[in-house]
Design a protein around this motif. Structure first.
Motif, PDB file in Angstrom:
ATOM      1  N   LEU A  92       0.862  -1.059   0.025  1.00 15.52           N
ATOM      2  CA  LEU A  92       0.094   0.219   0.070  1.00 15.52           C
ATOM      3  C   LEU A  92       0.847   1.190   0.121  1.00 15.52           C
ATOM      4  O   LEU A  92       1.888   1.210   0.572  1.00 15.52           O
ATOM      5  N   GLY A 113       1.084   5.185   1.017  1.00 18.18           N
ATOM      6  CA  GLY A 113       0.405   6.184   1.827  1.00 18.18           C
ATOM      7  C   GLY A 113       1.377   7.369   2.257  1.00 18.18           C
ATOM      8  O   GLY A 113       2.587   7.504   1.806  1.00 18.18           O
ATOM      9  N   GLU A 117      -5.424   5.566   1.903  1.00 17.70           N
ATOM     10  CA  GLU A 117      -6.984   5.481   1.362  1.00 17.70           C
ATOM     11  C   GLU A 117      -7.944   5.873   2.332  1.00 17.70           C
ATOM     12  O   GLU A 117      -8.703   4.963   2.565  1.00 17.70           O
ATOM     13  N   PHE A 133      -8.955  -0.414   2.065  1.00 21.93           N
ATOM     14  CA  PHE A 133      -7.660  -0.351   1.355  1.00 21.93           C
ATOM     15  C   PHE A 133      -7.891  -2.017   1.158  1.00 21.93           C
ATOM     16  O   PHE A 133      -8.415  -2.763   1.874  1.00 21.93           O
TER      17      PHE A 133
END
Lengths: 384, 232
Positions: A255, A257, A272, A336
């Motif tokens: 992910l 971020g 997200e 997510f």
């Protein structure tokens, strides 16, 4: 044992193999570029990478089967070509291919072939062949022709042939790739214990990270002819240097971020719209990549957050369940995407189904944080 | 029809009474074609392997030439060997035209491309990585070539059969460079041609039967070896 070895290596002992500025070109493009690589005695180095990443080229170049190449190879600190003749050096190594490539004679003679090539005396050949036939559990096949063997048996003969030479370095090029899963399992298991007994120095090329994890003491990740990262297997798997490696070594959830808070080594990362806590190092406002390995995600059906000690607790909906044989791969949406592996038993106990709501949790310490420099757009490449 | 039956009867007569004349012809045929096959094996396998294992510009042309050579017309070979060995020819000083040696030379030239082409195909038919695997087991290049020959021995035996079969049954070159001299360069094929032209069909048939039997015998032996190897 392990510590002893490490000390031995550190105390100025000479690596068995050392490679400097090794380059191979083919059709005008560089297919191998290894500035520096060392291999110490008793090490089992696995080269992992997708097809075409240069694993085979590296092994064949080390065996001097590919010419021309640029660069230098040192064997026990002495330069190959100067202090050792090419043949002398080649005879210290054994390379084994994916296909067994056995000779059209008996199994016994096949295992003996490397020794016959070296002009070793007959009674010694017999002892060494005998020993290796037993070692690989193929003693009963000794008079058979390779044509009558199964794939697994043939690869055992192939391994016995290489072991009989007693090479100082054994190079294995995808030795299990053409075997069916049960055969592969039993051969990997046997080879692991044989390698432990014989303490042989090995370089193993494989595209299967599980093989690498089970057999090797060090791992090198290859891509486009270069080595991207080396280290102990756990380190490479748990602390991949970039997103591509993370994905290749089986990190299912990757992910991106931004760090919104930093507190005593713990980062709070916005992903997200959700907030994930991770242990790592990055500045507030920095863009990071979070790697979550599927085996560190725990699932439960209770939706009470309080009962779970982990800080990262998310409620998500199951989108997909795949059977992977002994375990299941569960893909959820927690705001997510998140992937978890769970055993068949827990799957039944929790009676998980697509569409069902579950609570997923993972520890902040089980996450791996990769700092992402803004200007360096890391390639997003999904393996599988 | 009677003619053929008579011929066959006569043939058996000649064979079983071990007619001296026929025996001599038979032995010379074996000696000339056998020697030519052996020499062609040496050159054919040697060059065939080099071409099979090496990569060089123009290789495709060489391979095509070898394949064409496999069907080399014996008469053409006979013509050129005759020209070379002719008294005023480049090798005329050797004085070997119309001798068994000249026949061996001509037959070697016929058999070599056959053996070469089959060797080339046999070696190329082996797995591509086999050569690397042999070297990776510590072999020298010479040892590697020897192991490759052993690996390809079944198709190579076919090469031996084809080479021998090609020259034992060949007539054009033998008659041109040997001259079919009685008791000296007369072999089965040239004798058959001569006896037929003279109308001595019985002897011609006898010689033909012997030729067939000989070809059958040699191939039987080689096939035995080949099949035994295959089944092992």
């Amino acid at each position: 044992m392990r510590d002893e070895e490490r000390r031995e290596n550190e105390e100025g002992s000479i690596p068995i193999l050392e490679v400097r500025n090794l380059k191979v070109e083919k059709g005008g493009s560089m297919i191998l570029n290894i500035p520096f690589l060392q291999l110490y005695g008793k090490e089992i180095l696995s080269l992992i990478g997708p097809n075409g990443s240069g694993k085979t080229t590296l092994l064949q170049t080390l065996s001097l089967l590919l010419s021309p190449f640029q660069g230098e190879i040192f064997f026990r600190g002495k330069k190959v070509g100067d202090c050792y003749s090419f043949l002398e050096y080649r005879r210290k190594l054994a390379l084994l291919f994916q296909e067994p490539l056995l000779f059209n004679t008996t199994v016994f003679n096949n295992v003996a072939s490397g020794l016959k090539i070296r002009g070793i005396k007959r009674n010694e050949i017999e002892t060494r062949v005998e020993e290796n036939l037993k070692r690989f559990g193929i003693d009963h096949l000794r008079d058979r022709s390779p044509k009558t063997l199964s794939g697994g048996e043939a690869q055992r003969v192939n391994l016995a042939r290489a072991f009989a030479i007693q090479p100082e370095v054994l190079l294995l090029d995808e030795p299990f790739a053409s075997l069916d899963p049960p055969t592969r399992e039993s051969l990997i298991e046997d080879l692991a214990s044989i390698l432990q007994q014989t303490r042989m120095t090995v370089i193993l090329a494989t595209h299967d990270r599980m093989e690498a994890l089970r057999l090797s003491t060090r791992m090198a990740v290859m891509k486009d002819g270069e080595i991207l990262q080396t280290g102990p297997p756990e380190e490479v798997v748990n602390r991949p240097m970039n997103e591509w490696i993370a994905s290749f070594v089986g990190t299912e959830t990757i992910l991106s971020g931004r760090v919104i808070k930093k507190e005593e080594g713990t980062l709070l990362v916005a992903v997200e719209g959700e907030e994930i806590e991770a242990v790592g190092d990055a500045g507030v406002g920095e863009k990071v990549i979070l790697c979550i390995r599927p085996e560190s995600v725990t699932l439960s059906i209770s939706t009470a957050r309080e009962t779970i000690s982990a800080r990262n607790v998310f409620i998500g909906r199951i989108e997909e369940i795949h059977s992977m044989g002994f375990y299941h791969k569960v893909r959820m949406n927690c705001g997510f995407p998140l992937v978890a592996y769970i055993t068949r038993t827990s799957m039944e106990n929790l009676s998980l189904k697509v569409g069902r709501e579950v609570t997923a949790s993972f520890k902040a310490t089980s996450l791996h944080v990769i700092r992402q420099k803004e200007d360096q757009g890391i390639e997003r490449l999904k393996i599988k | 029809m009677d003619l053929i039956l008579e011929g066959i009867k006569k043939a058996f007569c000649l064979i079983f009474t071990l007619d001296y004349e026929v025996l001599k012809i038979l032995l010379l045929s074996l000696r000339v074609s056998g020697t030519a096959t052996l020499i062609s094996l040496f050159f054919g396998i040697f060059i065939g392997i080099i071409v099979a294992l090496s990569r060089f510009p123009g290789r495709r042309i060489v391979v095509t030439l070898i394949n064409t050579g496999m069907g080399l017309p014996p008469v053409v070979v006979g013509l050129f060997v005759t020209i070379f060995l002719w008294r005023s020819g480049p090798l005329g000083f050797l004085g070997i035209l119309y001798t068994p040696t000249a026949m061996i030379i001509a037959q070697t030239i016929i058999a070599t491309p056959i053996v070469m082409g089959i060797t080339l195909a046999a070696i190329q038919h082996l797995p591509e990585k086999l050569r690397l695997q042999i070297l990776a087991l510590g072999a020298t290049h010479l040892q590697m070539v020897w192991i490759m020959i052993k690996e390809a021995k079944l198709p190579l035996l076919a090469g031996v059969m084809a080479g021998f079969g090609g020259v034992i049954s060949e007539v054009g070159a033998s008659i041109m460079v040997g001259g079919n001299i009685k008791g000296y360069t007369r072999v089965l094929t040239t004798a058959t041609v001569m006896e037929t032209s003279r109308g001595n069909f019985d002897i011609a048939i006898a010689l033909g039967v012997i030729l067939l039997a000989l070809a059958y015998l040699v191939n039987l032996i080689l096939t035995q070896i080949q099949q035994r190897e295959r089944l092992r």
